[in-house]
Design a protein around this motif. Structure first.
Motif, PDB file in Angstrom:
ATOM      1  N   GLY A 141       0.788  -1.222   0.000  1.00  0.00           N
ATOM      2  CA  GLY A 141       0.000   0.000   0.000  1.00  0.00           C
ATOM      3  C   GLY A 141       0.816   1.265   0.000  1.00  0.00           C
ATOM      4  N   LEU A 142       2.055   1.185  -0.484  1.00  0.00           N
ATOM      5  CA  LEU A 142       2.975   2.313  -0.404  1.00  0.00           C
ATOM      6  C   LEU A 142       3.215   3.009  -1.745  1.00  0.00           C
ATOM      7  CD1 LEU A 142       5.463   0.639   2.070  1.00  0.00           C
ATOM      8  CD2 LEU A 142       4.058   2.659   2.540  1.00  0.00           C
ATOM      9  N   LEU A 143       2.491   2.576  -2.791  1.00  0.00           N
ATOM     10  CA  LEU A 143       2.607   3.240  -4.083  1.00  0.00           C
ATOM     11  C   LEU A 143       1.271   3.756  -4.588  1.00  0.00           C
ATOM     12  CD1 LEU A 143       5.217   1.167  -6.157  1.00  0.00           C
ATOM     13  CD2 LEU A 143       5.401   3.532  -5.390  1.00  0.00           C
ATOM     14  N   ASP A 144       0.278   3.799  -3.702  1.00  0.00           N
ATOM     15  CA  ASP A 144      -1.040   4.296  -4.114  1.00  0.00           C
ATOM     16  C   ASP A 144      -0.931   5.763  -4.539  1.00  0.00           C
ATOM     17  OD1 ASP A 144      -2.028   1.848  -3.420  1.00  0.00           O
ATOM     18  OD2 ASP A 144      -2.856   2.490  -1.501  1.00  0.00           O
ATOM     19  N   GLY A 145      -1.390   6.060  -5.759  1.00  0.00           N
ATOM     20  CA  GLY A 145      -1.350   7.423  -6.260  1.00  0.00           C
ATOM     21  C   GLY A 145      -0.028   7.830  -6.878  1.00  0.00           C
ATOM     22  N   TYR A 146       0.911   6.893  -6.943  1.00  0.00           N
ATOM     23  CA  TYR A 146       2.227   7.184  -7.534  1.00  0.00           C
ATOM     24  C   TYR A 146       2.366   6.479  -8.878  1.00  0.00           C
ATOM     25  CZ  TYR A 146       3.949   8.896  -2.995  1.00  0.00           C
ATOM     26  OH  TYR A 146       4.147   9.599  -1.827  1.00  0.00           O
ATOM     27  N   ARG A 147       3.119   7.088  -9.777  1.00  0.00           N
ATOM     28  CA  ARG A 147       3.533   6.392 -10.993  1.00  0.00           C
ATOM     29  C   ARG A 147       4.634   5.421 -10.614  1.00  0.00           C
ATOM     30  NH1 ARG A 147       6.275   9.440 -14.362  1.00  0.00           N
ATOM     31  NH2 ARG A 147       5.609   8.493 -16.319  1.00  0.00           N
ATOM     32  N   ASP A 176       8.835   9.838  -8.818  1.00  0.00           N
ATOM     33  CA  ASP A 176       7.566  10.517  -8.543  1.00  0.00           C
ATOM     34  C   ASP A 176       7.549  10.906  -7.069  1.00  0.00           C
ATOM     35  OD1 ASP A 176       5.035  11.511  -8.382  1.00  0.00           O
ATOM     36  OD2 ASP A 176       4.019   9.733  -9.169  1.00  0.00           O
ATOM     37  N   ARG A 177       7.914  12.142  -6.806  1.00  0.00           N
ATOM     38  CA  ARG A 177       7.992  12.679  -5.450  1.00  0.00           C
ATOM     39  C   ARG A 177       8.924  11.814  -4.592  1.00  0.00           C
ATOM     40  NH1 ARG A 177       1.769  12.453  -4.829  1.00  0.00           N
ATOM     41  NH2 ARG A 177       2.157  10.888  -6.466  1.00  0.00           N
ATOM     42  N   ASP A 178       8.434  11.191  -3.539  1.00  0.00           N
ATOM     43  CA  ASP A 178       9.300  10.403  -2.669  1.00  0.00           C
ATOM     44  C   ASP A 178       9.179   8.902  -2.923  1.00  0.00           C
ATOM     45  OD1 ASP A 178       6.733  10.221  -1.748  1.00  0.00           O
ATOM     46  OD2 ASP A 178       7.194  10.651   0.352  1.00  0.00           O
ATOM     47  N   ARG A 179       8.848   8.554  -4.155  1.00  0.00           N
ATOM     48  CA  ARG A 179       8.850   7.153  -4.576  1.00  0.00           C
ATOM     49  C   ARG A 179       9.657   7.063  -5.877  1.00  0.00           C
ATOM     50  NH1 ARG A 179       6.983   7.323  -0.271  1.00  0.00           N
ATOM     51  NH2 ARG A 179       5.117   6.275   0.561  1.00  0.00           N
TER      52      ARG A 179
END
Length: 345
Positions: A141-147, A176-179
Motif C-alpha cells: 500500500g505504499l505506491l497508491d497514487g504514484y507512478r 515521482d515525489r518520494d517514490r
C-alpha cells in the motif's frame, strides 16, 4: 492510478546518526529470491562513488542490508547475502531500497518489513523499488497514487495483480515525489547514479558508471529496449500480445499460439491489431524482431549470424533479406562492413 502531474526532485534529507562526511545513506531490504544483478549494480555505483579510486571505503556514501530476522537471504541465482543490521530507525537513511525477486513466488514482505516501510514513509524517507520491488511496495500500500516503473517483461503480470493500474514500461526508471522505481538490471545502476549525482556530485556518478564500463548516465526517460514506438497502443489485448511476442523473440511462436495463451481466437487477435495498429500481428512480430536486430547491429559487437539467432531468424541470409526489405540495406552495410556475396536461388 492517480497520475502525478510532475516529478519534483526528492529533497535532500539529513538522516539521524550518520557520519559527518556521508552525503548519501541507503538501507536495503532484499526480498526472498531477490534479483542479485539489480542489487549488485545499485551497490557498486554507491561503493565506487563513496571513495577515491577503487578503495571501497564507505565515506561519501554508505549502505547496509537490513533484516528483521538476520537470516541469510537467498537470491534468485542461489547466492545468499547476509544482512548486516536490524531494521531499527529508518530515519538514519536517505533512502530505503526494496529489491524484488521472482514474480512467480508471489510472496509479500514480512510484517516486520512492512511496518518498517510504513514507518519510513510516515517519516518522509523516500522509498525505492528495484526490479519487482514495485510489486512489493504496491502490495504494502505504499505506491497508491504514484507512478511506478516495471520492466516491459513484467508488464502483463503487474496488470494482472493490480487491476486498473498501468505501470510505466517505456522508461528505465521513474521518480515521482518520494517514490522511485526502476526496471532492474542495468537500470538500477542508472537510478543509483541519479541519486549519487543528486547528493554527492555528477563527477562521482560518472566515475562509478565508467569504472563499471557503462558509457554514460541515462536519464529516467531513457526508453527500455522494448516494443518499437510505432507499435504503441492503449488496447490491453494488443499490448499483452505484443509483450508475449517480446518474450519470445529468439524462438518466435505462432499467432495461433499467442491467441491460445490469451484465451482468444487467432481471428480476434488479427482484428484487434488491424483496429489498433493498422497492421497484422504477423507483421508486428517481424518488425519487433527486426528493430531489435537493428539495435544490436548498431550497439553490440555480435556477429550478424549471432544476431540472427538472437532475433529468431533461420540464419544471417534470412535476416539480411528481411532487414533490406525494412531498412533498405543489409545489417553489414548499416554497420559499415562490406556486404557478403549472397547466392541467388
Amino acid at each position: 492510478m492517480t497520475q502525478a502531474t510532475s516529478q519534483p526532485t526528492t529533497a535532500l534529507r539529513k538522516p539521524v546518526a550518520r557520519q559527518e562526511k556521508t552525503r548519501l545513506s541507503v538501507g536495503f531490504i532484499l526480498a526472498k529470491r531477490f534479483t542479485l544483478c539489480a542489487f549488485a549494480n545499485f551497490v557498486d555505483v554507491l561503493r565506487l562513488a563513496a571513495d577515491e579510486g577503487d578503495r571501497s571505503r564507505p565515506i561519501l556514501c554508505n549502505w547496509t542490508v537490513l533484516s528483521d530476522t538476520m537470516d541469510p537471504i537467498p537470491s534468485s541465482s542461489g547466492i545468499s547475502v547476509h544482512p548486516k543490521e536490524r531494521l531499527g530507525d529508518p530515519r538514519r537513511f536517505n533512502y530505503i531500497v526494496v529489491v524484488g525477486g521472482l514474480i512467480e513466488d508471489g510472496t509479500d514482505l514480512s510484517a516486520g518489513y512492512q511496518n518498517f516501510l510504513q514507518e519510513a514513509a510516515a517519516a518522509g524517507v523516500p522509498l525505492v523499488g528495484v526490479c519487482t520491488g514495485a510489486f512489493l511496495l504496491h502490495r504494502a500500500g505504499l505506491l497508491d497514487g504514484y507512478r511506478s516503473c516495471v520492466s516491459w517483461f513484467s508488464h502483463s503480470d503487474f496488470k494482472e495483480q493490480f487491476d486498473g493500474l498501468d505501470p510505466v514500461t517505456d522508461q528505465i526508471f521513474v521518480v515521482d515525489r518520494d517514490r522511485l522505481t526502476c526496471a532492474g538490471g542495468v537500470s538500477s545502476a542508472h537510478l543509483a547514479a541519479y541519486l549519487v549525482d543528486k547528493h554527492v556530485g555528477t563527477a562521482h556518478a560518472n566515475k562509478s558508471l565508467h569504472i563499471m564500463i557503462i558509457d554514460d548516465a541515462h536519464q529516467a526517460e531513457k526508453p527500455q529496449p522494448g516494443i518499437p514506438l510505432d507499435l504503441k497502443t492503449q488496447n490491453p489485448i494488443v499490448q499483452r500480445a505484443l509483450h508475449i511476442m517480446q518474450q519470445n523473440i529468439d524462438a518466435p511462436i505462432s499467432i495461433q499460439e499467442i491467441a491460445q495463451r490469451m484465451g482468444k481466437s487467432k481471428r480476434q487477435i488479427e482484428r484487434y491489431f488491424r483496429l489498433s495498429l493498422e497492421t497484422s500481428p504477423q507483421v508486428a512480430f517481424l518488425n519487433i524482431r527486426l528493430d531489435l536486430a537493428r539495435h544490436l547491429v548498431l550497439t553490440s559487437q555480435k556477429s550478424v549470424a549471432q544476431i540472427a539467432v538472437d532475433c529468431g531468424f533461420c540464419d544471417s541470409s534470412h535476416l539480411s533479406r528481411m532487414f533490406r526489405r525494412r531498412y533498405g540495406c543489409t545489417p553489414q552495410v548499416l554497420r559499415g562492413l562490406p556486404a557478403p556475396q549472397e547466392q541467388v536461388a
